[in-house]
Design a protein around this motif. Structure first.
Motif, PDB file in Angstrom:
ATOM      1  N   GLY A   7       0.829  -1.332   0.015  1.00 53.13           N
ATOM      2  CA  GLY A   7       0.224   0.069  -0.172  1.00 53.13           C
ATOM      3  C   GLY A   7       0.720   1.436   0.096  1.00 53.13           C
ATOM      4  N   LEU A   8       1.885   1.518   0.760  1.00 46.63           N
ATOM      5  CA  LEU A   8       2.902   2.444   0.796  1.00 46.63           C
ATOM      6  C   LEU A   8       3.326   2.628  -0.643  1.00 46.63           C
ATOM      7  CD1 LEU A   8       4.455   4.539   2.258  1.00 46.63           C
ATOM      8  CD2 LEU A   8       6.080   2.884   3.008  1.00 46.63           C
ATOM      9  N   PHE A   9       3.795   1.612  -1.187  1.00 47.26           N
ATOM     10  CA  PHE A   9       4.699   1.787  -2.600  1.00 47.26           C
ATOM     11  C   PHE A   9       3.844   2.183  -3.676  1.00 47.26           C
ATOM     12  CE2 PHE A   9       5.967  -0.589  -6.620  1.00 47.26           C
ATOM     13  CZ  PHE A   9       7.330  -0.085  -6.612  1.00 47.26           C
ATOM     14  N   VAL A  10       2.145   1.718  -3.496  1.00 52.77           N
ATOM     15  CA  VAL A  10       1.283   2.171  -4.576  1.00 52.77           C
ATOM     16  C   VAL A  10       1.107   3.695  -4.255  1.00 52.77           C
ATOM     17  CG1 VAL A  10      -0.916   1.899  -5.231  1.00 52.77           C
ATOM     18  CG2 VAL A  10       0.450  -0.295  -5.023  1.00 52.77           C
ATOM     19  N   GLY A  11       0.871   4.034  -2.960  1.00 53.34           N
ATOM     20  CA  GLY A  11       0.549   5.609  -2.530  1.00 53.34           C
ATOM     21  C   GLY A  11       1.919   6.303  -3.227  1.00 53.34           C
ATOM     22  N   LEU A  12       3.098   5.758  -3.151  1.00 58.49           N
ATOM     23  CA  LEU A  12       4.257   6.648  -3.500  1.00 58.49           C
ATOM     24  C   LEU A  12       4.110   6.866  -4.919  1.00 58.49           C
ATOM     25  CD1 LEU A  12       7.021   5.350  -1.145  1.00 58.49           C
ATOM     26  CD2 LEU A  12       5.953   7.575  -1.223  1.00 58.49           C
ATOM     27  N   LEU A  13       3.867   5.562  -5.893  1.00 63.81           N
ATOM     28  CA  LEU A  13       3.650   5.806  -7.136  1.00 63.81           C
ATOM     29  C   LEU A  13       2.641   6.543  -7.563  1.00 63.81           C
ATOM     30  CD1 LEU A  13       4.410   2.052  -8.131  1.00 63.81           C
ATOM     31  CD2 LEU A  13       6.011   4.018  -8.347  1.00 63.81           C
ATOM     32  N   LEU A  14       1.517   6.562  -7.009  1.00 62.81           N
ATOM     33  CA  LEU A  14       0.368   7.314  -7.487  1.00 62.81           C
ATOM     34  C   LEU A  14       0.732   8.876  -7.204  1.00 62.81           C
ATOM     35  CD1 LEU A  14      -2.853   5.425  -6.333  1.00 62.81           C
ATOM     36  CD2 LEU A  14      -1.833   5.863  -8.449  1.00 62.81           C
ATOM     37  N   GLY A  15       1.580   9.194  -5.794  1.00 64.00           N
ATOM     38  CA  GLY A  15       2.117  10.653  -5.726  1.00 64.00           C
ATOM     39  C   GLY A  15       2.927  11.117  -6.719  1.00 64.00           C
ATOM     40  N   VAL A  16       3.698  10.262  -7.314  1.00 58.58           N
ATOM     41  CA  VAL A  16       4.568  10.579  -8.320  1.00 58.58           C
ATOM     42  C   VAL A  16       3.714  10.942  -9.540  1.00 58.58           C
ATOM     43  CG1 VAL A  16       6.478   9.700  -9.798  1.00 58.58           C
ATOM     44  CG2 VAL A  16       6.681   9.406  -7.400  1.00 58.58           C
ATOM     45  N   ALA A  17       2.959  10.144  -9.870  1.00 59.65           N
ATOM     46  CA  ALA A  17       2.236  10.189 -11.148  1.00 59.65           C
ATOM     47  C   ALA A  17       1.268  11.590 -10.994  1.00 59.65           C
ATOM     48  CB  ALA A  17       0.960   8.983 -11.396  1.00 59.65           C
ATOM     49  N   ALA A  18       0.928  11.921  -9.767  1.00 58.34           N
ATOM     50  CA  ALA A  18       0.059  13.266  -9.547  1.00 58.34           C
ATOM     51  C   ALA A  18       0.863  14.567  -9.750  1.00 58.34           C
ATOM     52  CB  ALA A  18      -0.647  12.946  -8.190  1.00 58.34           C
ATOM     53  N   ALA A  19       2.228  14.235  -9.303  1.00 59.78           N
ATOM     54  CA  ALA A  19       2.871  15.415  -9.275  1.00 59.78           C
ATOM     55  C   ALA A  19       3.429  15.527 -10.848  1.00 59.78           C
ATOM     56  CB  ALA A  19       4.310  15.042  -8.505  1.00 59.78           C
ATOM     57  N   ALA A  20       3.758  14.511 -11.526  1.00 58.77           N
ATOM     58  CA  ALA A  20       4.211  14.583 -12.962  1.00 58.77           C
ATOM     59  C   ALA A  20       3.416  14.662 -13.800  1.00 58.77           C
ATOM     60  CB  ALA A  20       5.244  13.119 -13.402  1.00 58.77           C
ATOM     61  N   GLY A  21       2.063  14.167 -13.686  1.00 57.60           N
ATOM     62  CA  GLY A  21       1.064  14.341 -14.809  1.00 57.60           C
ATOM     63  C   GLY A  21      -0.233  15.151 -14.365  1.00 57.60           C
ATOM     64  N   GLY A  22       0.045  15.508 -12.994  1.00 56.44           N
ATOM     65  CA  GLY A  22      -1.414  16.321 -12.882  1.00 56.44           C
ATOM     66  C   GLY A  22      -2.530  15.428 -12.473  1.00 56.44           C
ATOM     67  N   LEU A  23      -3.736  15.934 -12.444  1.00 62.54           N
ATOM     68  CA  LEU A  23      -4.878  15.063 -11.973  1.00 62.54           C
ATOM     69  C   LEU A  23      -5.024  14.096 -12.975  1.00 62.54           C
ATOM     70  CD1 LEU A  23      -7.116  14.823  -9.986  1.00 62.54           C
ATOM     71  CD2 LEU A  23      -8.392  16.471 -11.458  1.00 62.54           C
ATOM     72  N   VAL A  24      -5.000  14.350 -14.346  1.00 64.09           N
ATOM     73  CA  VAL A  24      -5.339  13.493 -15.422  1.00 64.09           C
ATOM     74  C   VAL A  24      -4.221  12.068 -15.262  1.00 64.09           C
ATOM     75  CG1 VAL A  24      -5.432  12.879 -18.038  1.00 64.09           C
ATOM     76  CG2 VAL A  24      -6.313  14.803 -17.084  1.00 64.09           C
ATOM     77  N   GLY A  25      -3.092  12.618 -14.913  1.00 66.85           N
ATOM     78  CA  GLY A  25      -1.897  11.389 -14.968  1.00 66.85           C
ATOM     79  C   GLY A  25      -2.480  10.621 -13.643  1.00 66.85           C
ATOM     80  N   PHE A  26      -2.768  11.199 -12.633  1.00 70.97           N
ATOM     81  CA  PHE A  26      -3.159  10.591 -11.343  1.00 70.97           C
ATOM     82  C   PHE A  26      -4.166   9.629 -11.669  1.00 70.97           C
ATOM     83  CE2 PHE A  26      -5.846  10.311  -7.831  1.00 70.97           C
ATOM     84  CZ  PHE A  26      -5.340   9.574  -6.842  1.00 70.97           C
ATOM     85  N   PHE A  27      -5.231   9.801 -12.417  1.00 73.90           N
ATOM     86  CA  PHE A  27      -6.358   9.046 -12.669  1.00 73.90           C
ATOM     87  C   PHE A  27      -5.996   7.894 -13.429  1.00 73.90           C
ATOM     88  CE2 PHE A  27      -9.042  12.522 -11.143  1.00 73.90           C
ATOM     89  CZ  PHE A  27      -9.581  11.923  -9.943  1.00 73.90           C
ATOM     90  N   ILE A  28      -5.204   8.330 -14.695  1.00 75.39           N
ATOM     91  CA  ILE A  28      -4.754   7.262 -15.421  1.00 75.39           C
ATOM     92  C   ILE A  28      -3.969   6.066 -14.620  1.00 75.39           C
ATOM     93  CG2 ILE A  28      -3.076   6.795 -17.290  1.00 75.39           C
ATOM     94  CD1 ILE A  28      -3.910   9.268 -18.551  1.00 75.39           C
ATOM     95  N   ALA A  29      -2.904   6.538 -13.858  1.00 80.23           N
ATOM     96  CA  ALA A  29      -2.247   5.560 -12.788  1.00 80.23           C
ATOM     97  C   ALA A  29      -3.190   4.732 -12.088  1.00 80.23           C
ATOM     98  CB  ALA A  29      -1.073   6.614 -12.246  1.00 80.23           C
TER      99      ALA A  29
END
Length: 59
Positions: A7-29
């Motif tokens: 869960g921690l690993f997935v949360g970190l990956l989603l955080g990176v996706a949100a930071a790099a791709g914005g909201l759309v990148g977050f939802f795709i991830a």
């Protein structure tokens, strides 16, 4: 790997996706993560999808 670590690993990956791709990148991830979870559970035998595929029914 424990569920907490995963869960921690997935949360970190989603955080990176949100930071790099914005909201759309977050939802795709997020969608791809859920898809990967479902595929993993099917391959592990923890999720039975025969009712959705139509296989295994008596006709």
């Amino acid at each position: 790997m424990s569920a907490t670590t995963a869960g921690l690993f997935v949360g970190l990956l989603l955080g990176v996706a949100a930071a790099a791709g914005g909201l759309v990148g977050f939802f795709i991830a997020l969608v791809l993560g859920i898809l990967g979870l479902v595929v993993g559970r099917v391959l592990d035998g923890e999720l039975d999808i025969t009712q959705f595929t139509g296989r295994g029914r008596d006709r």
